[in-house]
Design a protein around this motif. Structure first.
Motif, PDB file in Angstrom:
ATOM      1  N   PRO A 153      10.647   3.320  19.995  1.00 46.24           N
ATOM      2  CA  PRO A 153      11.816   4.195  20.157  1.00 46.24           C
ATOM      3  C   PRO A 153      11.382   5.602  20.574  1.00 46.24           C
ATOM      4  N   ALA A 154      12.166   6.211  21.440  1.00 47.70           N
ATOM      5  CA  ALA A 154      11.816   7.546  21.933  1.00 47.70           C
ATOM      6  C   ALA A 154      12.016   8.594  20.839  1.00 47.70           C
ATOM      7  N   ILE A 155      11.415   9.755  21.052  1.00 47.68           N
ATOM      8  CA  ILE A 155      11.522  10.857  20.101  1.00 47.68           C
ATOM      9  C   ILE A 155      12.123  12.045  20.848  1.00 47.68           C
ATOM     10  N   GLU A 156      12.650  13.036  20.120  1.00 55.15           N
ATOM     11  CA  GLU A 156      13.265  14.204  20.784  1.00 55.15           C
ATOM     12  C   GLU A 156      12.277  14.901  21.704  1.00 55.15           C
ATOM     13  N   ALA A 157      12.802  15.377  22.833  1.00 54.18           N
ATOM     14  CA  ALA A 157      11.950  15.974  23.862  1.00 54.18           C
ATOM     15  C   ALA A 157      11.194  17.204  23.368  1.00 54.18           C
ATOM     16  N   TRP A 158      11.780  17.942  22.414  1.00 55.88           N
ATOM     17  CA  TRP A 158      11.165  19.199  21.982  1.00 55.88           C
ATOM     18  C   TRP A 158       9.934  18.990  21.110  1.00 55.88           C
ATOM     19  N   ARG A 159       9.706  17.761  20.644  1.00 54.10           N
ATOM     20  CA  ARG A 159       8.537  17.524  19.798  1.00 54.10           C
ATOM     21  C   ARG A 159       7.262  17.578  20.646  1.00 54.10           C
ATOM     22  N   SER A 160       6.184  17.896  19.986  1.00 52.47           N
ATOM     23  CA  SER A 160       4.908  18.011  20.707  1.00 52.47           C
ATOM     24  C   SER A 160       4.361  16.627  21.067  1.00 52.47           C
ATOM     25  N   ASP A 161       3.408  16.603  21.985  1.00 49.19           N
ATOM     26  CA  ASP A 161       2.767  15.346  22.364  1.00 49.19           C
ATOM     27  C   ASP A 161       2.127  14.681  21.142  1.00 49.19           C
ATOM     28  N   THR A 162       1.482  15.487  20.304  1.00 55.46           N
ATOM     29  CA  THR A 162       0.802  14.957  19.121  1.00 55.46           C
ATOM     30  C   THR A 162       1.807  14.276  18.202  1.00 55.46           C
ATOM     31  N   ASP A 163       2.938  14.963  18.021  1.00 54.62           N
ATOM     32  CA  ASP A 163       4.010  14.440  17.185  1.00 54.62           C
ATOM     33  C   ASP A 163       4.550  13.135  17.781  1.00 54.62           C
ATOM     34  N   SER A 172      -4.494   1.574  15.658  1.00 53.37           N
ATOM     35  CA  SER A 172      -5.134   2.589  16.495  1.00 53.37           C
ATOM     36  C   SER A 172      -6.405   3.068  15.825  1.00 53.37           C
ATOM     37  N   ASP A 173      -7.284   3.601  16.639  1.00 54.76           N
ATOM     38  CA  ASP A 173      -8.531   4.166  16.125  1.00 54.76           C
ATOM     39  C   ASP A 173      -8.439   5.675  16.317  1.00 54.76           C
ATOM     40  N   PRO A 174      -8.289   6.430  15.216  1.00 51.21           N
ATOM     41  CA  PRO A 174      -8.085   7.877  15.342  1.00 51.21           C
ATOM     42  C   PRO A 174      -9.289   8.598  15.946  1.00 51.21           C
ATOM     43  N   ILE A 175     -10.485   8.065  15.774  1.00 56.08           N
ATOM     44  CA  ILE A 175     -11.684   8.713  16.306  1.00 56.08           C
ATOM     45  C   ILE A 175     -11.729   8.589  17.830  1.00 56.08           C
ATOM     46  N   ARG A 176     -11.566   7.370  18.306  1.00 54.32           N
ATOM     47  CA  ARG A 176     -11.661   7.136  19.754  1.00 54.32           C
ATOM     48  C   ARG A 176     -10.331   7.364  20.463  1.00 54.32           C
ATOM     49  N   GLN A 177      -9.243   7.586  19.681  1.00 48.01           N
ATOM     50  CA  GLN A 177      -7.912   7.757  20.264  1.00 48.01           C
ATOM     51  C   GLN A 177      -7.520   6.556  21.121  1.00 48.01           C
ATOM     52  N   THR A 178      -7.733   5.366  20.556  1.00 47.83           N
ATOM     53  CA  THR A 178      -7.402   4.148  21.281  1.00 47.83           C
ATOM     54  C   THR A 178      -6.368   3.357  20.496  1.00 47.83           C
ATOM     55  N   ASP A 179      -5.633   2.486  21.207  1.00 53.19           N
ATOM     56  CA  ASP A 179      -4.591   1.668  20.590  1.00 53.19           C
ATOM     57  C   ASP A 179      -4.843   0.196  20.885  1.00 53.19           C
ATOM     58  N   TYR A 180      -4.404  -0.635  19.944  1.00 56.05           N
ATOM     59  CA  TYR A 180      -4.652  -2.072  20.100  1.00 56.05           C
ATOM     60  C   TYR A 180      -3.392  -2.871  19.804  1.00 56.05           C
ATOM     61  N   CYS A 181      -3.079  -3.829  20.676  1.00 51.32           N
ATOM     62  CA  CYS A 181      -1.902  -4.683  20.516  1.00 51.32           C
ATOM     63  C   CYS A 181      -2.127  -5.608  19.303  1.00 51.32           C
ATOM     64  N   PRO A 182      -1.052  -6.265  18.801  1.00 55.88           N
ATOM     65  CA  PRO A 182      -1.225  -7.105  17.606  1.00 55.88           C
ATOM     66  C   PRO A 182      -2.343  -8.134  17.743  1.00 55.88           C
ATOM     67  N   GLU A 183      -2.489  -8.709  18.940  1.00 49.16           N
ATOM     68  CA  GLU A 183      -3.523  -9.718  19.131  1.00 49.16           C
ATOM     69  C   GLU A 183      -4.924  -9.127  18.980  1.00 49.16           C
TER      70      GLU A 183
END
Ligand SMILES: [Zn+2]
Length: 163
Positions: free
Chosen positions: A30-40, A54-65
């Motif tokens: 779901p989308a978030i309000e435009a005024w929020r920051s990228d980080t948010d 997600s891996d906070p160190i590498r800033q990577t995301d992984y699908c359920p599989e």
């Protein structure tokens, strides 16, 4: 992951894409309000992506599989089996069992596409077989070790046929 504003500019949309090489899976939470920051927006999206990790160190995301790719190996977990030198497009090591599967496919595909052979001297083949034995010893009990063992045996049988 990519972040972009929707046409109206009232919402900030985030598209998550799986960071495992070759995985095409994407998700738009779901989308978030435009005024929020990228980080948010990023953390909102990650919080609303069911089954994703997600891996906070590498800033990577992984699908359920591929969710397990984000996990650091815990002491009493089955240890991760990262490749020592092979990396995916994001610079992450591969799972050795997955990598072994790819190598096996390469063997089958290569034989199907071309009958081209390459000649090694007997000494080169013998030394290659010994190196494969060593690799098989390091990865004993794993699919990668089994593949190394098979190829070593193949080289040995070719050497015997020569005599
Ligand atoms: Zn994936």
């Amino acid at each position: 992951m990519s972040i972009h504003l929707s046409r109206g500019g009232t919402l900030r949309r985030v598209v998550l894409s799986c960071d495992v090489a070759g995985c095409p899976i994407q998700l738009e939470p779901p989308a978030i309000e435009a005024w929020r920051s990228d980080t948010d927006a990023r953390s909102w999206a990650r919080d609303h992506a069911v089954g994703w990790t997600s891996d906070p160190i590498r800033q990577t995301d992984y699908c359920p599989e591929h969710a397990r790719f984000s996990e650091a190996p815990a002491a009493d977990d089955i240890p991760a089996r990262p490749t020592a030198t092979v990396r995916d497009r994001s610079g992450n090591p591969l799972n050795r069992d997955d990598y072994t599967g790819r190598l096996r496919e390469q063997l089958v595909e290569g034989d199907r596409l071309t009958a081209r052979t390459l000649t090694l001297t007997a000494a080169q083949a013998a030394v290659t077989a010994r190196l494969l034995d060593e690799l098989a010893g390091v990865y004993r009990g794993e699919s990668l070790g089994a593949l190394a063992q098979e190829l070593s045996a193949l080289l040995e049988s070719r050497l015997r046929d020569r005599d």
